[in-house]
Design a protein around this motif. Structure first.
Motif, PDB file in Angstrom:
ATOM      1  N   THR A 160     -34.186 -28.371  32.645  1.00 25.88           N
ATOM      2  CA  THR A 160     -34.805 -27.344  31.816  1.00 25.88           C
ATOM      3  C   THR A 160     -33.745 -26.818  30.843  1.00 25.88           C
ATOM      4  O   THR A 160     -32.593 -26.593  31.232  1.00 25.88           O
ATOM      5  CB  THR A 160     -35.390 -26.209  32.674  1.00 25.88           C
TER       6      THR A 160
ATOM      7  N   TYR B 182     -30.209 -27.648  32.288  1.00 26.43           N
ATOM      8  CA  TYR B 182     -29.879 -27.337  33.673  1.00 26.43           C
ATOM      9  C   TYR B 182     -30.747 -28.192  34.604  1.00 26.43           C
ATOM     10  O   TYR B 182     -31.969 -28.254  34.443  1.00 26.43           O
ATOM     11  CB  TYR B 182     -30.097 -25.857  33.962  1.00 26.43           C
TER      12      TYR B 182
ATOM     13  N   GLU C  65     -37.956 -28.230  37.711  1.00 25.35           N
ATOM     14  CA  GLU C  65     -37.302 -27.001  37.261  1.00 25.35           C
ATOM     15  C   GLU C  65     -38.204 -26.242  36.294  1.00 25.35           C
ATOM     16  O   GLU C  65     -39.019 -26.827  35.583  1.00 25.35           O
ATOM     17  CB  GLU C  65     -35.972 -27.308  36.548  1.00 25.35           C
TER      18      GLU C  65
ATOM     19  N   TRP D 237     -27.172 -26.867  41.529  1.00 29.98           N
ATOM     20  CA  TRP D 237     -27.521 -26.756  40.112  1.00 29.98           C
ATOM     21  C   TRP D 237     -26.361 -27.336  39.300  1.00 29.98           C
ATOM     22  O   TRP D 237     -25.194 -27.038  39.577  1.00 29.98           O
ATOM     23  CB  TRP D 237     -27.748 -25.304  39.703  1.00 29.98           C
TER      24      TRP D 237
ATOM     25  N   GLY E 250     -33.969 -33.273  39.447  1.00 25.88           N
ATOM     26  CA  GLY E 250     -35.082 -32.886  38.623  1.00 25.88           C
ATOM     27  C   GLY E 250     -34.897 -33.382  37.197  1.00 25.88           C
ATOM     28  O   GLY E 250     -33.870 -33.993  36.871  1.00 25.88           O
TER      29      GLY E 250
ATOM     30  N   LEU F  76     -33.768 -19.362  36.769  1.00 21.55           N
ATOM     31  CA  LEU F  76     -34.311 -20.705  36.880  1.00 21.55           C
ATOM     32  C   LEU F  76     -34.862 -20.909  38.284  1.00 21.55           C
ATOM     33  O   LEU F  76     -34.311 -20.391  39.257  1.00 21.55           O
ATOM     34  CB  LEU F  76     -33.238 -21.755  36.594  1.00 21.55           C
ATOM     35  N   SER F  77     -35.938 -21.681  38.352  1.00 16.30           N
ATOM     36  CA  SER F  77     -36.522 -22.053  39.635  1.00 16.30           C
ATOM     37  C   SER F  77     -36.598 -23.570  39.726  1.00 16.30           C
ATOM     38  O   SER F  77     -36.730 -24.257  38.713  1.00 16.30           O
ATOM     39  CB  SER F  77     -37.926 -21.474  39.788  1.00 16.30           C
ATOM     40  N   CYS F  78     -36.529 -24.063  40.934  1.00 19.11           N
ATOM     41  CA  CYS F  78     -36.662 -25.501  41.175  1.00 19.11           C
ATOM     42  C   CYS F  78     -37.511 -25.657  42.426  1.00 19.11           C
ATOM     43  O   CYS F  78     -37.075 -25.276  43.520  1.00 19.11           O
ATOM     44  CB  CYS F  78     -35.305 -26.150  41.342  1.00 19.11           C
TER      45      CYS F  78
ATOM     46  N   THR G  87     -38.234 -23.703  47.378  1.00 23.17           N
ATOM     47  CA  THR G  87     -37.739 -23.394  46.045  1.00 23.17           C
ATOM     48  C   THR G  87     -36.290 -22.916  46.099  1.00 23.17           C
ATOM     49  O   THR G  87     -35.925 -22.151  46.997  1.00 23.17           O
ATOM     50  CB  THR G  87     -38.615 -22.326  45.374  1.00 23.17           C
TER      51      THR G  87
ATOM     52  N   CYS H 211     -31.588 -29.251  38.733  1.00 21.17           N
ATOM     53  CA  CYS H 211     -31.392 -29.020  40.154  1.00 21.17           C
ATOM     54  C   CYS H 211     -31.340 -30.375  40.867  1.00 21.17           C
ATOM     55  O   CYS H 211     -31.836 -31.384  40.344  1.00 21.17           O
ATOM     56  CB  CYS H 211     -32.479 -28.135  40.753  1.00 21.17           C
TER      57      CYS H 211
ATOM     58  N   TYR I 246     -33.327 -21.138  43.493  1.00 14.96           N
ATOM     59  CA  TYR I 246     -33.258 -20.324  42.286  1.00 14.96           C
ATOM     60  C   TYR I 246     -31.827 -20.280  41.759  1.00 14.96           C
ATOM     61  O   TYR I 246     -30.862 -20.423  42.514  1.00 14.96           O
ATOM     62  CB  TYR I 246     -33.710 -18.891  42.578  1.00 14.96           C
TER      63      TYR I 246
END
Length: 122
Positions: free
Chosen positions: A116, A94, A6, A36, A113, A20-22, A78, A96, A80
């Protein structure tokens, strides 16, 4: 092997936005439903949003519906989480997660993950 990382967390003010990205380093990302979740200090991990393998179906917790949007790009491996109108109560770590089968609001995901931190404070 699925490995989720993340990014995008940070400190923002109430009303601000974050995305946010994962990212998954494996080549099997499109085989998994993604979710998420978040966990605030002293609280249990809770569902935030989930998306099906194709991205055609999405699900949200009532507390974030209308403010958060989950999406995925299977060409970039990815997922989001666009978070708008953030509130102090959105403060949490947070995570993922990836899951075989259908998207779910339960915590029964197969891969997670590291998380974050998102802090919403004035």
């Amino acid at each position: 092997q699925v490995q989720l990382v993340e990014s995008g967390g940070g400190l923002v003010q109430p009303g601000d936005s974050l995305r946010l990205s994962c990212a998954d380093s494996s080549r099997t990302f499109s085989r998994y439903a993604m979710g998420w979740f978040r966990q605030a200090p002293g609280k249990e991990r809770e569902f935030v949003a989930a998306i099906s393998k194709s991205g055609g179906s999405t699900f949200y917790a009532d507390s974030v519906k209308g403010r958060f949007t989950i999406s995925r790009d299977n060409t970039k491996n990815t997922v989001y989480l666009q978070m708008n109108s953030l509130k102090p109560e959105d403060t949490a770590v947070y995570f993922c997660a990836a899951r075989h089968g259908t998207a779910s609001s339960s915590v029964n995901y197969d891969y997670w993950g590291q998380g974050t931190q998102v802090t919403v404070s004035s």
